[in-house]
Design a protein around this motif. Structure first.
Motif, PDB file in Angstrom:
ATOM      1  N   SER A 127      -4.019   2.636  -3.744  1.00 46.33           N
ATOM      2  CA  SER A 127      -2.729   3.335  -3.699  1.00 46.33           C
ATOM      3  C   SER A 127      -1.635   2.341  -4.060  1.00 46.33           C
ATOM      4  CB  SER A 127      -2.476   3.966  -2.332  1.00 46.33           C
ATOM      5  OG  SER A 127      -2.698   3.041  -1.283  1.00 46.33           O
ATOM      6  N   GLU A 140       3.000   9.947  -8.968  1.00 47.81           N
ATOM      7  CA  GLU A 140       2.089   9.031  -8.277  1.00 47.81           C
ATOM      8  C   GLU A 140       1.435   9.712  -7.072  1.00 47.81           C
ATOM      9  OE1 GLU A 140      -0.055   5.757  -7.646  1.00 47.81           O
ATOM     10  OE2 GLU A 140       1.441   5.809  -9.235  1.00 47.81           O
ATOM     11  N   PHE A 151      -2.472  10.585  -6.484  1.00 48.40           N
ATOM     12  CA  PHE A 151      -3.156  10.029  -5.310  1.00 48.40           C
ATOM     13  C   PHE A 151      -3.808  11.152  -4.506  1.00 48.40           C
ATOM     14  CE2 PHE A 151      -2.866   8.454  -0.813  1.00 48.40           C
ATOM     15  CZ  PHE A 151      -3.884   7.512  -0.925  1.00 48.40           C
ATOM     16  N   SER A 188      -7.694   4.428   1.861  1.00 41.21           N
ATOM     17  CA  SER A 188      -7.077   3.752   0.721  1.00 41.21           C
ATOM     18  C   SER A 188      -6.617   2.363   1.125  1.00 41.21           C
ATOM     19  CB  SER A 188      -5.882   4.560   0.209  1.00 41.21           C
ATOM     20  OG  SER A 188      -5.229   3.873  -0.839  1.00 41.21           O
ATOM     21  N   THR A 211      -3.750  -0.407  -0.330  1.00 46.69           N
ATOM     22  CA  THR A 211      -2.631  -0.454  -1.255  1.00 46.69           C
ATOM     23  C   THR A 211      -2.691  -1.680  -2.161  1.00 46.69           C
ATOM     24  OG1 THR A 211      -1.034  -1.811  -0.016  1.00 46.69           O
ATOM     25  CG2 THR A 211      -1.181   0.537   0.564  1.00 46.69           C
ATOM     26  N   CYS A 259       3.297  10.876   1.299  1.00 44.78           N
ATOM     27  CA  CYS A 259       1.928  11.374   1.473  1.00 44.78           C
ATOM     28  C   CYS A 259       1.861  12.410   2.586  1.00 44.78           C
ATOM     29  CB  CYS A 259       0.979  10.209   1.781  1.00 44.78           C
ATOM     30  SG  CYS A 259       0.640   9.126   0.380  1.00 44.78           S
TER      31      CYS A 259
END
Length: 297
Positions: free
Chosen positions: A148, A162, A166, A177, A179, A195
């Motif tokens: 991510s 984005e 994702f 995930s 980052t 998110c």
């Protein structure tokens, strides 16, 4: 152990990323680093995969060696952009035979040494397709992690795009995930908020890059779109040729960054070690009591 299950239980995670060395000496140094970090009992370690599958055999060998010669849970990175689906399935079957249960599913960088590069016919061209391929062929055998990008992937036109992309990886079956590295925590918190609003609730572990070589990390940051704070740049620039002072400043900054992430409920910390242990060990020692308290809850 499956990383996704550990994280979903709420267990705080400490993890380290390594890359396959190019030489025998580099491999000896890597396993010296692994030995020095093993006593921390990380939740897992991961091994990267070179652009265009360039480290396929080396990655597999290092993953297998860590799996067989240490007590560590190891996750193999796997990129899809340069492999046919048949090759991907062969690699995954090899990992299953070894006993590897964790995969970080990535698109991978487009090889820069091949100007007219095109993915093989029928290849997975994006990470969500790779996640789907793994799930459709192996069910729940593998715990699947994905990348991510709190500041957006360099190829993303905006953060809305984005988040949508994702979410596709999550919908295909990603468990957790990690980052891309970042140095400004607000980007991470804002990404989590976006998110949440999209109904994405998998654990998202922040990736931490301790700065021990200013020019090297500046280059990495430029490539991946990570912002280094201006005040940190001003502190580091006078010592660009002084690795000792650079490392000291970088460690101090990373400790403060991690303290803030701990206070704000991050599910873990994933350290990009560059195959060295000093910075990670010093950061861990500074945070040790707080981390151990979280790991016991």
């Amino acid at each position: 152990m499956k990383i996704g299950e550990i994280l979903k239980r709420g267990t705080f995670s400490i993890s380290f990323e390594f890359f396959p060395p190019k030489t025998e000496e580099g491999e000896r140094d890597l396993f010296s680093t692994i030995k020095s970090l093993e006593h921390i009992s990380p939740t897992f370690v991961s091994v990267t995969y070179g652009a265009g599958g360039s480290t396929r055999d080396k990655t597999r060998r290092i993953v297998e060696k860590i799996h067989k010669e240490t007590h560590l849970t190891v996750m193999a990175h796997l990129t899809c952009i340069a492999h046919s689906k048949e090759e991907i399935l062969d690699i995954l079957n090899e990992y299953r035979k070894i006993g590897i249960e964790n995969i970080l599913a990535l698109r991978g960088d487009i090889p820069t040494n091949i100007p007219d590069f095109k993915p093989p016919n029928g290849a997975c061209k994006h990470a969500d397709e790779l996640v789907r391929l793994i799930r459709s062929n192996f069910g729940d055998y593998f715990s699947i992690g994905v990348a991510s990008y709190p500041e957006g992937h360099p190829e993303s036109p905006n953060m809305e795009w984005e988040i949508r992309y994702f979410k596709k990886k999550v919908m295909e079956g990603a468990d957790f995930s990690i980052t891309q590295m970042f140095f400004i925590n607000d980007y991470y918190y804002e990404f989590l908020d976006m998110c949440y609003k999209e109904g994405v609730s998998i654990p998202i572990v922040p990736g931490i890059m301790p700065i021990t070589n200013f020019r090297q990390v500046s280059r990495f940051a430029s490539m991946c779109g990570a912002t280094i704070p201006d005040d940190l740049i001003r502190r580091l620039e006078p010592y660009a040729d002084d690795q000792e002072e650079t490392t000291k400043i970088g460690i101090e900054f990373a400790i403060r960054q991690c303290e803030d992430l701990l206070r704000n409920g991050a599910p873990g910390l994933h350290f990009y070690t560059l195959n060295r242990s000093r910075a990670t060990l010093e950061i861990y020692q500074a945070l040790g009591n707080s981390i151990e308290a979280l790991r016991r809850t």
